[in-house]
Design a protein around this motif. Structure first.
Motif, PDB file in Angstrom:
ATOM      1  N   LEU A   1    -130.778 -43.128  10.511  1.00  0.00           N
ATOM      2  CA  LEU A   1    -129.371 -42.492  10.844  1.00  0.00           C
ATOM      3  C   LEU A   1    -129.868 -40.880  11.387  1.00  0.00           C
ATOM      4  CD1 LEU A   1    -127.466 -43.033   7.564  1.00  0.00           C
ATOM      5  CD2 LEU A   1    -127.467 -44.267   9.708  1.00  0.00           C
ATOM      6  N   LYS A   2    -128.990 -40.479  12.286  1.00  0.00           N
ATOM      7  CA  LYS A   2    -129.126 -39.438  12.865  1.00  0.00           C
ATOM      8  C   LYS A   2    -127.815 -38.888  13.491  1.00  0.00           C
ATOM      9  CE  LYS A   2    -130.683 -41.633  17.493  1.00  0.00           C
ATOM     10  NZ  LYS A   2    -131.593 -41.442  18.657  1.00  0.00           N
ATOM     11  N   PRO A   3    -127.835 -37.645  13.709  1.00  0.00           N
ATOM     12  CA  PRO A   3    -126.529 -37.018  14.453  1.00  0.00           C
ATOM     13  C   PRO A   3    -126.158 -37.642  15.695  1.00  0.00           C
ATOM     14  CG  PRO A   3    -127.942 -35.359  13.315  1.00  0.00           C
ATOM     15  CD  PRO A   3    -128.645 -36.517  13.530  1.00  0.00           C
ATOM     16  N   GLU A   4    -125.212 -38.145  15.935  1.00  0.00           N
ATOM     17  CA  GLU A   4    -124.660 -38.447  17.488  1.00  0.00           C
ATOM     18  C   GLU A   4    -123.109 -38.396  17.483  1.00  0.00           C
ATOM     19  OE1 GLU A   4    -126.717 -42.188  19.413  1.00  0.00           O
ATOM     20  OE2 GLU A   4    -126.947 -42.522  17.195  1.00  0.00           O
ATOM     21  N   ARG A   5    -122.734 -38.249  18.743  1.00  0.00           N
ATOM     22  CA  ARG A   5    -121.474 -37.882  19.017  1.00  0.00           C
ATOM     23  C   ARG A   5    -120.635 -39.093  18.707  1.00  0.00           C
ATOM     24  NH1 ARG A   5    -118.243 -34.664  22.343  1.00  0.00           N
ATOM     25  NH2 ARG A   5    -119.979 -33.429  22.680  1.00  0.00           N
TER      26      ARG A   5
ATOM     27  N   THR B   1     -94.095 -24.884   6.117  1.00  0.00           N
ATOM     28  CA  THR B   1     -93.816 -23.712   5.320  1.00  0.00           C
ATOM     29  C   THR B   1     -92.172 -23.128   5.833  1.00  0.00           C
ATOM     30  OG1 THR B   1     -93.952 -21.973   3.842  1.00  0.00           O
ATOM     31  CG2 THR B   1     -94.971 -21.755   6.184  1.00  0.00           C
ATOM     32  N   ARG B   2     -91.562 -22.478   5.104  1.00  0.00           N
ATOM     33  CA  ARG B   2     -90.431 -21.452   5.656  1.00  0.00           C
ATOM     34  C   ARG B   2     -90.620 -20.067   5.074  1.00  0.00           C
ATOM     35  NH1 ARG B   2     -85.370 -23.168   6.661  1.00  0.00           N
ATOM     36  NH2 ARG B   2     -84.646 -21.242   5.581  1.00  0.00           N
ATOM     37  N   GLU B   3     -91.758 -20.099   4.530  1.00  0.00           N
ATOM     38  CA  GLU B   3     -92.228 -18.505   4.279  1.00  0.00           C
ATOM     39  C   GLU B   3     -93.795 -18.275   4.404  1.00  0.00           C
ATOM     40  OE1 GLU B   3     -91.184 -18.399  -0.161  1.00  0.00           O
ATOM     41  OE2 GLU B   3     -89.036 -18.053   0.109  1.00  0.00           O
ATOM     42  N   SER B   4     -94.523 -18.722   3.605  1.00  0.00           N
ATOM     43  CA  SER B   4     -96.132 -18.593   3.635  1.00  0.00           C
ATOM     44  C   SER B   4     -96.960 -19.898   2.988  1.00  0.00           C
ATOM     45  CB  SER B   4     -96.496 -17.242   3.102  1.00  0.00           C
ATOM     46  OG  SER B   4     -97.941 -17.111   3.198  1.00  0.00           O
ATOM     47  N   ALA B   5     -97.893 -20.175   3.486  1.00  0.00           N
ATOM     48  CA  ALA B   5     -98.743 -21.087   3.138  1.00  0.00           C
ATOM     49  C   ALA B   5    -100.145 -20.981   3.685  1.00  0.00           C
ATOM     50  CB  ALA B   5     -98.156 -22.634   3.368  1.00  0.00           C
ATOM     51  N   GLU B   6    -101.207 -21.304   2.702  1.00  0.00           N
ATOM     52  CA  GLU B   6    -102.596 -21.333   3.088  1.00  0.00           C
ATOM     53  C   GLU B   6    -102.991 -22.906   3.612  1.00  0.00           C
ATOM     54  OE1 GLU B   6    -104.990 -20.125  -0.156  1.00  0.00           O
ATOM     55  OE2 GLU B   6    -104.423 -17.738   0.272  1.00  0.00           O
ATOM     56  N   PHE B   7    -103.844 -22.899   4.553  1.00  0.00           N
ATOM     57  CA  PHE B   7    -104.231 -24.432   4.964  1.00  0.00           C
ATOM     58  C   PHE B   7    -105.751 -24.477   5.097  1.00  0.00           C
ATOM     59  CE2 PHE B   7    -103.072 -22.064   8.684  1.00  0.00           C
ATOM     60  CZ  PHE B   7    -103.960 -22.213   9.434  1.00  0.00           C
ATOM     61  N   SER B   8    -106.163 -25.569   4.986  1.00  0.00           N
ATOM     62  CA  SER B   8    -107.546 -26.130   5.279  1.00  0.00           C
ATOM     63  C   SER B   8    -107.535 -27.466   5.853  1.00  0.00           C
ATOM     64  CB  SER B   8    -108.374 -25.872   3.921  1.00  0.00           C
ATOM     65  OG  SER B   8    -109.736 -26.104   4.316  1.00  0.00           O
ATOM     66  N   ARG B   9    -108.298 -27.533   6.902  1.00  0.00           N
ATOM     67  CA  ARG B   9    -108.288 -28.962   7.314  1.00  0.00           C
ATOM     68  C   ARG B   9    -110.028 -29.258   7.700  1.00  0.00           C
ATOM     69  NH1 ARG B   9    -110.132 -33.326   9.962  1.00  0.00           N
ATOM     70  NH2 ARG B   9    -108.361 -35.062  10.636  1.00  0.00           N
ATOM     71  N   GLU B  10    -110.403 -30.029   6.939  1.00  0.00           N
ATOM     72  CA  GLU B  10    -111.981 -30.516   6.746  1.00  0.00           C
ATOM     73  C   GLU B  10    -112.065 -31.556   7.525  1.00  0.00           C
ATOM     74  OE1 GLU B  10    -113.595 -30.051   3.026  1.00  0.00           O
ATOM     75  OE2 GLU B  10    -114.007 -27.877   3.178  1.00  0.00           O
ATOM     76  N   PHE B  11    -113.167 -32.163   8.375  1.00  0.00           N
ATOM     77  CA  PHE B  11    -113.512 -33.238   8.858  1.00  0.00           C
ATOM     78  C   PHE B  11    -114.514 -33.881   7.970  1.00  0.00           C
ATOM     79  CE2 PHE B  11    -111.769 -31.423  12.501  1.00  0.00           C
ATOM     80  CZ  PHE B  11    -111.470 -32.014  13.483  1.00  0.00           C
ATOM     81  N   LEU B  12    -114.886 -35.198   8.457  1.00  0.00           N
ATOM     82  CA  LEU B  12    -115.659 -35.780   7.392  1.00  0.00           C
ATOM     83  C   LEU B  12    -117.180 -35.180   7.025  1.00  0.00           C
ATOM     84  CD1 LEU B  12    -116.446 -38.605   6.263  1.00  0.00           C
ATOM     85  CD2 LEU B  12    -117.510 -39.205   8.427  1.00  0.00           C
ATOM     86  N   GLY B  13    -117.432 -35.216   5.755  1.00  0.00           N
ATOM     87  CA  GLY B  13    -118.591 -34.408   5.253  1.00  0.00           C
ATOM     88  C   GLY B  13    -119.557 -35.522   4.868  1.00  0.00           C
ATOM     89  N   GLU B  14    -119.396 -36.587   4.819  1.00  0.00           N
ATOM     90  CA  GLU B  14    -120.526 -37.413   4.059  1.00  0.00           C
ATOM     91  C   GLU B  14    -120.888 -38.502   5.270  1.00  0.00           C
ATOM     92  OE1 GLU B  14    -119.081 -40.147   1.065  1.00  0.00           O
ATOM     93  OE2 GLU B  14    -117.174 -40.110   2.027  1.00  0.00           O
ATOM     94  N   LYS B  15    -122.198 -39.145   5.086  1.00  0.00           N
ATOM     95  CA  LYS B  15    -122.605 -40.058   5.793  1.00  0.00           C
ATOM     96  C   LYS B  15    -121.896 -41.633   5.458  1.00  0.00           C
ATOM     97  CE  LYS B  15    -126.806 -38.973   4.884  1.00  0.00           C
ATOM     98  NZ  LYS B  15    -128.443 -38.996   4.684  1.00  0.00           N
ATOM     99  N   LEU B  16    -121.619 -42.321   6.837  1.00  0.00           N
ATOM    100  CA  LEU B  16    -120.892 -43.308   6.578  1.00  0.00           C
ATOM    101  C   LEU B  16    -121.281 -44.516   7.201  1.00  0.00           C
ATOM    102  CD1 LEU B  16    -117.992 -44.603   5.405  1.00  0.00           C
ATOM    103  CD2 LEU B  16    -117.228 -43.713   7.436  1.00  0.00           C
ATOM    104  N   LEU B  17    -121.631 -45.568   6.720  1.00  0.00           N
ATOM    105  CA  LEU B  17    -122.034 -46.827   7.264  1.00  0.00           C
ATOM    106  C   LEU B  17    -120.904 -47.879   7.440  1.00  0.00           C
ATOM    107  CD1 LEU B  17    -124.296 -48.281   9.082  1.00  0.00           C
ATOM    108  CD2 LEU B  17    -125.128 -49.064   6.785  1.00  0.00           C
TER     109      LEU B  17
ATOM    110  N   PRO C   1    -123.193 -46.393  12.258  1.00  0.00           N
ATOM    111  CA  PRO C   1    -123.738 -45.221  11.388  1.00  0.00           C
ATOM    112  C   PRO C   1    -122.785 -43.856  11.774  1.00  0.00           C
ATOM    113  CG  PRO C   1    -125.315 -45.533  13.038  1.00  0.00           C
ATOM    114  CD  PRO C   1    -124.364 -46.826  12.986  1.00  0.00           C
ATOM    115  N   VAL C   2    -122.320 -43.334  11.045  1.00  0.00           N
ATOM    116  CA  VAL C   2    -121.497 -42.342  11.435  1.00  0.00           C
ATOM    117  C   VAL C   2    -122.077 -41.009  10.597  1.00  0.00           C
ATOM    118  CG1 VAL C   2    -119.179 -40.768  11.248  1.00  0.00           C
ATOM    119  CG2 VAL C   2    -119.318 -43.391  11.895  1.00  0.00           C
ATOM    120  N   VAL C   3    -122.713 -40.016  11.363  1.00  0.00           N
ATOM    121  CA  VAL C   3    -123.505 -39.036  10.611  1.00  0.00           C
ATOM    122  C   VAL C   3    -122.478 -37.659  11.163  1.00  0.00           C
ATOM    123  CG1 VAL C   3    -125.608 -37.725  10.373  1.00  0.00           C
ATOM    124  CG2 VAL C   3    -125.501 -40.318  10.669  1.00  0.00           C
TER     125      VAL C   3
END
Length: 231
Positions: A45-49, A147-163, A81-83
């Protein structure tokens, strides 16, 4: 441990609908670009696009590194393999929209695995504001915040290796959502519009947009890969 013959490929699958009503059909185009033959006991497994996009309507674009098994008993089994390895860049870190005396504002920053920030809105007649992660082709839309007022947000991409284990001639690209547990899938490297919308009733919505660029960084997450079957 037995040695297995593989063909290293870039696997591209495009899924799309044609026709309408009773004559509506789902089509899958599959293309494999061979990069060389591999004889090994295990896949390294190695990082690839990679890019995994599935819209709500099922239109899909899968572009991943993969290994086609050449052994007769497992011929055309596809190992993907998705790294996850990312470097994020926002074209702009602030978006603003307004109509009459109503407005919305989003501030963003990149983090290790994606973006985070806060969405503000001051509305009366408008329904509110929403922030979306989008793709251009196919047209996939994922809501990040609303939201109609205020909202915090977070958007994360895949963080674990996947086969992912699939089949080179029979896989349905819509099923790549299953390992992620989502109906809409936007994962991997590329350029993704981030759109802020002021929802205007009985009128045209107001938009502002920037681009999130995601490139490989070379860093590899620790741990063993999670194995998922996609058919």
């Amino acid at each position: 441990m037995a040695v297995t013959m593989f063909t290293k490929v870039t696997a591209n699958q495009n899924g799309y609908w044609s026709g309408s009503g009773r004559h509506r059909h789902y089509h899958v185009e599959r293309r494999f670009t061979a990069e060389g033959e591999v004889e090994a006991e295990r896949i390294r497994l190695k990082p690839e696009r990679f890019t995994l996009i599935v819209a709500l309507d099922g239109n899909a674009m899968i572009d991943v590194p993969a290994y086609l098994v050449r052994e007769p008993d497992f011929k055309d089994v596809l190992l993907i393999p998705v790294v996850p390895s990312y470097r994020f860049e926002l074209e702009r870190d602030s978006l603003e929209v307004s109509k009459d005396m109503e407005f919305a504002h989003a501030r963003m920053e990149v983090k290790e695995r994606g973006i985070r920030g806060r969405l503000y809105a001051t509305v009366q007649k408008c329904r509110g504001a929403r922030l979306e992660l989008r793709t251009r082709k196919p047209d996939a839309v994922e809501k990040i915040a609303e939201t109609r007022e205020s909202a915090e947000f977070s958007r994360e991409f895949l963080g674990e290796k996947l086969l992912m284990v699939s089949h080179g001639k029979a896989a349905d690209p819509r099923h790549f959502t299953r390992p992620f547990g989502r109906r809409v899938l936007i994962e991997g490297h590329g350029e993704y519009p981030v759109r802020l919308t002021l929802d205007v009733p009985l009128g045209r919505d107001v938009h502002d947009e920037t681009v999130l660029r995601v490139e490989p960084s070379g860093e590899i997450p620790e741990g063993r890969p999670r194995v998922e079957v996609v058919v």
